[in-house]
Write a protein that holds these residues in place. Structure first.
Motif, PDB file in Angstrom:
ATOM      1  N   ALA A  81      11.766 -12.047  -3.015  1.00 50.48           N
ATOM      2  CA  ALA A  81      11.239 -12.615  -4.266  1.00 50.48           C
ATOM      3  C   ALA A  81       9.740 -12.351  -4.393  1.00 50.48           C
ATOM      4  N   LEU A  82       9.039 -12.444  -3.268  1.00 56.15           N
ATOM      5  CA  LEU A  82       7.596 -12.174  -3.272  1.00 56.15           C
ATOM      6  C   LEU A  82       7.337 -10.752  -3.775  1.00 56.15           C
ATOM      7  N   GLY A  83       8.174  -9.825  -3.330  1.00 54.55           N
ATOM      8  CA  GLY A  83       8.040  -8.433  -3.775  1.00 54.55           C
ATOM      9  C   GLY A  83       8.252  -8.304  -5.276  1.00 54.55           C
ATOM     10  N   ALA A  84       9.254  -9.013  -5.782  1.00 49.77           N
ATOM     11  CA  ALA A  84       9.543  -8.950  -7.218  1.00 49.77           C
ATOM     12  C   ALA A  84       8.382  -9.533  -8.027  1.00 49.77           C
ATOM     13  N   TYR A  85       7.837 -10.666  -7.570  1.00 52.53           N
ATOM     14  CA  TYR A  85       6.680 -11.256  -8.272  1.00 52.53           C
ATOM     15  C   TYR A  85       5.460 -10.331  -8.183  1.00 52.53           C
ATOM     16  N   THR A  86       5.279  -9.718  -7.007  1.00 52.57           N
ATOM     17  CA  THR A  86       4.145  -8.792  -6.838  1.00 52.57           C
ATOM     18  C   THR A  86       4.260  -7.654  -7.850  1.00 52.57           C
ATOM     19  N   MET A  87       5.465  -7.118  -7.986  1.00 47.65           N
ATOM     20  CA  MET A  87       5.690  -6.035  -8.945  1.00 47.65           C
ATOM     21  C   MET A  87       5.437  -6.532 -10.374  1.00 47.65           C
ATOM     22  N   GLY A  88       5.932  -7.732 -10.656  1.00 49.22           N
ATOM     23  CA  GLY A  88       5.762  -8.290 -12.002  1.00 49.22           C
ATOM     24  C   GLY A  88       4.292  -8.463 -12.345  1.00 49.22           C
ATOM     25  N   LEU A  89       3.516  -9.012 -11.429  1.00 49.08           N
ATOM     26  CA  LEU A  89       2.086  -9.246 -11.678  1.00 49.08           C
ATOM     27  C   LEU A  89       1.341  -7.918 -11.780  1.00 49.08           C
ATOM     28  N   SER A  90       1.744  -6.957 -10.977  1.00 50.10           N
ATOM     29  CA  SER A  90       1.097  -5.650 -11.017  1.00 50.10           C
ATOM     30  C   SER A  90       1.365  -4.958 -12.359  1.00 50.10           C
ATOM     31  N   MET A  91       2.604  -5.057 -12.818  1.00 46.86           N
ATOM     32  CA  MET A  91       2.957  -4.437 -14.099  1.00 46.86           C
ATOM     33  C   MET A  91       2.184  -5.108 -15.247  1.00 46.86           C
ATOM     34  N   LYS A  92       2.012  -6.432 -15.123  1.00 44.99           N
ATOM     35  CA  LYS A  92       1.267  -7.169 -16.161  1.00 44.99           C
ATOM     36  C   LYS A  92      -0.202  -6.757 -16.160  1.00 44.99           C
ATOM     37  N   SER A  93      -0.726  -6.518 -14.934  1.00 47.60           N
ATOM     38  CA  SER A  93      -2.157  -6.221 -14.810  1.00 47.60           C
ATOM     39  C   SER A  93      -2.505  -4.843 -15.375  1.00 47.60           C
ATOM     40  N   GLY A  94      -1.549  -3.990 -15.478  1.00 50.48           N
ATOM     41  CA  GLY A  94      -1.820  -2.642 -15.972  1.00 50.48           C
ATOM     42  C   GLY A  94      -2.202  -1.670 -14.873  1.00 50.48           C
ATOM     43  N   GLY A  95      -2.542  -2.193 -13.688  1.00 51.41           N
ATOM     44  CA  GLY A  95      -2.735  -1.343 -12.515  1.00 51.41           C
ATOM     45  C   GLY A  95      -4.104  -0.717 -12.359  1.00 51.41           C
ATOM     46  N   GLY A  96      -4.935  -0.658 -13.402  1.00 51.81           N
ATOM     47  CA  GLY A  96      -6.256  -0.032 -13.259  1.00 51.81           C
ATOM     48  C   GLY A  96      -6.130   1.474 -13.087  1.00 51.81           C
ATOM     49  N   ILE A  97      -6.790   2.002 -12.052  1.00 52.66           N
ATOM     50  CA  ILE A  97      -6.775   3.458 -11.877  1.00 52.66           C
ATOM     51  C   ILE A  97      -5.459   3.950 -11.288  1.00 52.66           C
ATOM     52  N   ILE A  98      -4.703   3.053 -10.711  1.00 50.99           N
ATOM     53  CA  ILE A  98      -3.405   3.435 -10.134  1.00 50.99           C
ATOM     54  C   ILE A  98      -2.307   3.014 -11.106  1.00 50.99           C
ATOM     55  N   ASP A  99      -1.242   3.781 -11.141  1.00 55.03           N
ATOM     56  CA  ASP A  99      -0.079   3.407 -11.948  1.00 55.03           C
ATOM     57  C   ASP A  99       0.384   2.008 -11.515  1.00 55.03           C
ATOM     58  N   PRO A 100       0.608   1.089 -12.459  1.00 54.27           N
ATOM     59  CA  PRO A 100       0.935  -0.298 -12.068  1.00 54.27           C
ATOM     60  C   PRO A 100       2.202  -0.409 -11.218  1.00 54.27           C
ATOM     61  N   ALA A 101       3.180   0.455 -11.470  1.00 55.51           N
ATOM     62  CA  ALA A 101       4.407   0.389 -10.673  1.00 55.51           C
ATOM     63  C   ALA A 101       4.139   0.812  -9.230  1.00 55.51           C
ATOM     64  N   TYR A 102       3.357   1.892  -9.094  1.00 49.98           N
ATOM     65  CA  TYR A 102       3.027   2.343  -7.735  1.00 49.98           C
ATOM     66  C   TYR A 102       2.184   1.304  -7.014  1.00 49.98           C
ATOM     67  N   LEU A 103       1.260   0.681  -7.791  1.00 52.47           N
ATOM     68  CA  LEU A 103       0.429  -0.375  -7.196  1.00 52.47           C
ATOM     69  C   LEU A 103       1.319  -1.528  -6.730  1.00 52.47           C
ATOM     70  N   GLY A 104       2.294  -1.873  -7.567  1.00 45.50           N
ATOM     71  CA  GLY A 104       3.217  -2.963  -7.224  1.00 45.50           C
ATOM     72  C   GLY A 104       4.001  -2.645  -5.956  1.00 45.50           C
ATOM     73  N   LEU A 105       4.471  -1.409  -5.856  1.00 41.89           N
ATOM     74  CA  LEU A 105       5.251  -1.015  -4.663  1.00 41.89           C
ATOM     75  C   LEU A 105       4.367  -1.032  -3.415  1.00 41.89           C
ATOM     76  N   LEU A 106       3.153  -0.498  -3.570  1.00 46.24           N
ATOM     77  CA  LEU A 106       2.228  -0.454  -2.430  1.00 46.24           C
ATOM     78  C   LEU A 106       1.840  -1.867  -1.998  1.00 46.24           C
ATOM     79  N   LEU A 107       1.491  -2.690  -3.007  1.00 44.11           N
ATOM     80  CA  LEU A 107       1.088  -4.067  -2.683  1.00 44.11           C
ATOM     81  C   LEU A 107       2.230  -4.854  -2.051  1.00 44.11           C
ATOM     82  N   SER A 108       3.447  -4.591  -2.514  1.00 46.23           N
ATOM     83  CA  SER A 108       4.588  -5.327  -1.948  1.00 46.23           C
ATOM     84  C   SER A 108       4.717  -5.030  -0.454  1.00 46.23           C
ATOM     85  N   LEU A 109       4.513  -3.764  -0.089  1.00 47.58           N
ATOM     86  CA  LEU A 109       4.577  -3.412   1.340  1.00 47.58           C
ATOM     87  C   LEU A 109       3.474  -4.131   2.115  1.00 47.58           C
TER      88      LEU A 109
END
Lengths: 340, 242
Positions: A81-109
């Motif tokens: 669930a933490l991973g799913a929320y991390t992805m959700g928050l990353s997608m909401k944030s827009g990710g900045g210089i990194i693609d938000p989905a990739y940021l979400g995947l990286l942050l989840s790890l």
């Protein structure tokens, strides 16, 4: 000194030369079948199967812990669930210089790995073992669920959080939309296969062998000079990172996450998948996650009141008659065939 | 290989369990390459002594020196890495792993390079006469074989000092004799040191190693087996008319 030929048992108890009856050989067949499914099927099956595959990854994260290090965790759903929320928050944030989905995947790890490492370090250094470890991981799952509920301004509370479907960002080559189910299927399937290969490789390395030693006799291993706490912290961190990563992919695939994903019920289901699949085999555990989750879904549709009871009975039956789960029973058959 | 240098020394080693004094101010010295038998009646404090040396129990008072360094506060892990390895009274193995995999785990802790690992494992299994049973699961080995396998773990772990708690318990006469030959070989050929707790007086006699007799947590007497078996005090408290 006598020279002799020694068998090297794989997880299915076979020699490396007999690939067909070894776990990697069986895994190759399973992934080939999964890769071909969208060719023959479409619709709901191709939509839902990636989610079950991610449940399979979640099951593997527990399989690594339980089957190889002897650590039963009821906290895996919390990491998922933490991973799913991390992805959700990353997608909401827009990710900045990194693609938000990739940021979400990286942050989840990173988030999953660090949280599990921190929890593991304090627990294992303090000598927490066995049932006490189970209870603490159960509490961890409950705490994560409660945080998701209480921080409603961030997480959406009981209403949950909607998460956009990710796209495959190829940089200068543009983006591939994963809105349709088949492309998403072919993103998740290789991710699952890569995770399987990484985890399987871990189990046959020096690290994996030491985990086996912890499972078999931790005190003996310590008496040989191994810092068992360090290895347990390491495997818990890997397991947490994998579960969190699978959760991130799940979140973007399902487009939604709610606190119940971290709950006790889902955590218990993961334990059931692993027990039925066979905790001694990562492939068995992966298939346990996929098939038992599918079966649960089917059962909950036809008998909404009793599906958990049926699942519980299945769990008890496996514990009583097939302690090694389905993979353990298959391994016994293969070994019996080879012994003839 | 043998040197006369001191390997282990305990100074005033004491262990109290609430009111009970299990070891009372024990001064004990072991030379490098020396085999030493520790005998005494049940409750004399033999296992407590090696538990303190291995780090499984912390002394209430006193100090332990190993290779000239004070190891009293070191953990089990740190002591094992310095070469102190213990065989427990009941064989303590990785029961569901094969004999090969058991020894492999012990080798993995050492600096043995991967390409030499297999030959090292087979060498150790050969030493403890289990090379033909390398693929056998540890739990299915006989009691004597399990005892040898545990000794094999210690050897594979690059132990310098072996702490052997009743290494022949439950063995047949033939297995006991083989164990005696193995332990002598470890001392003579490999230069290893060992503290051996035993109740089998014939085994100790045949080992021809110096003996320390403990009684009520104290060192009653030390000397050769010949001296010990003719000592009136030892005959009175332990040996009787054997």
């Amino acid at each position: 000194m006598k020279q002799r030929t020694l068998k090297h048992r794989s997880l299915l108890g076979t020699t490396p030369g007999d690939l067909l009856f070894s776990e990697p050989g069986a895994a190759l067949i399973v992934f080939a079948i999964l890769a071909l499914l969208p060719v023959f099927f479409s619709g709901y099956m191709i939509y839902i199967l990636p989610q079950y595959m991610l449940f399979g990854v979640l099951a593997m994260s527990l399989g690594l812990l339980w089957g190889f290090a002897g650590l039963v965790s009821f906290g895996q759903a919390g990491f998922f669930a933490l991973g799913a929320y991390t992805m959700g928050l990353s997608m909401k944030s827009g990710g900045g210089i990194i693609d938000p989905a990739y940021l979400g995947l990286l942050l989840s790890l990173v988030v999953g790995g660090i949280l599990a490492a921190a929890v593991g370090y304090f627990l294992f250094s303090a000598g927490v073992r066995g049932t006490y470890f189970v209870l603490v991981t159960l509490a961890l799952s409950i705490m994560l669920e409660q945080i998701a509920v209480s921080q409603s301004q961030i997480t959406g509370g009981w209403n949950g959080m909607f998460i956009d479907r990710m796209s495959l960002n190829l940089g200068p080559f543009g983006k591939i939309s994963l809105f349709d189910d088949a492309p998403m299927y072919y993103v998740i399937l290789p991710a699952v296969a890569i995770i399987y290969v990484i985890l399987y490789t871990i189990t046959v390395t020096r690290f994996g062998k030491i985990l086996n030693g912890i499972r078999e006799n931790e005190d003996r291993l310590i008496s040989l000079g191994f810092n068992a706490s360090l290895y347990k912290t390491g495997v818990f961190a890997i397991s947490g990172a994998v579960a969190c990563f699978a959760g991130a992919l799940y979140g973007t695939h399902a487009n939604f996450v709610a606190p119940s994903l971290a709950g006790v019920l889902f955590s218990t289901e993961v334990v059931v998948w692993v027990a039925i699949g066979g905790r001694g085999s990562l492939l068995g555990v992966l298939l346990g996650g996929i098939l038992v989750a599918s079966f649960s879904n089917y059962l909950s549709a036809i008998t909404p009141e009793y599906w958990q009871l049926v699942l519980g009975l299945l769990f008890v039956a496996v514990l009583l008659y097939f302690r090694g789960g389905v993979a353990g029973a298959v391994a016994q058959l293969v070994n019996a065939r080879r012994a003839k | 290989m043998k040197t006369a240098s001191e390997l282990l020394r305990t100074e005033g080693l004491t262990k109290r369990f609430r009111g009970l004094v299990a070891n009372d101010s024990i001064d004990f010295t072991l030379k490098a390459g020396e085999l030493r038998c520790v005998i005494g009646p049940n409750g004399a404090g033999k296992t407590t002594l090696i538990s303190m040396i291995s780090g499984h129990q912390q002394p209430s008072n006193g100090a332990i020196w190993f290779q000239g360094q004070n190891i009293t506060k070191l953990s089990i892990i740190e002591r094992a890495r310095r070469g102190i390895s213990r065989k427990f009274q009941t064989p303590t193995l990785f029961d569901n792993l094969s004999a090969y995999e058991n020894v492999e785990l012990a080798v993995l802790r050492t600096g043995c390079p991967p390409r030499k690992r297999r030959s090292r494992i087979l060498e150790v299994l050969d030493l403890v006469r289990l090379v033909d049973l390398a693929d056998t699961t540890a739990s299915t080995l006989s009691h004597g074989q399990r005892q040898w396998l545990e000794v094999g773990l210690l050897l594979a772990n690059d132990a310098i000092l072996l702490l052997l708690d009743e290494p022949t318990a439950g063995m047949t006469v033939e297995e006991t004799a083989s164990t005696g030959r193995l332990i002598r070989r470890l001392g003579q050929e490999l230069g290893l040191s060992a503290i051996i707790i035993e109740h089998d007086i014939n085994f100790i006699r045949n080992l021809q190693a110096p003996v320390t007799v403990l009684h009520l947590g104290r060192v009653l007497v030390e000397g050769s087996f010949h001296d010990i078996e003719h000592d009136e005090q030892v005959r009175s408290v332990y040996l009787g008319d054997q």
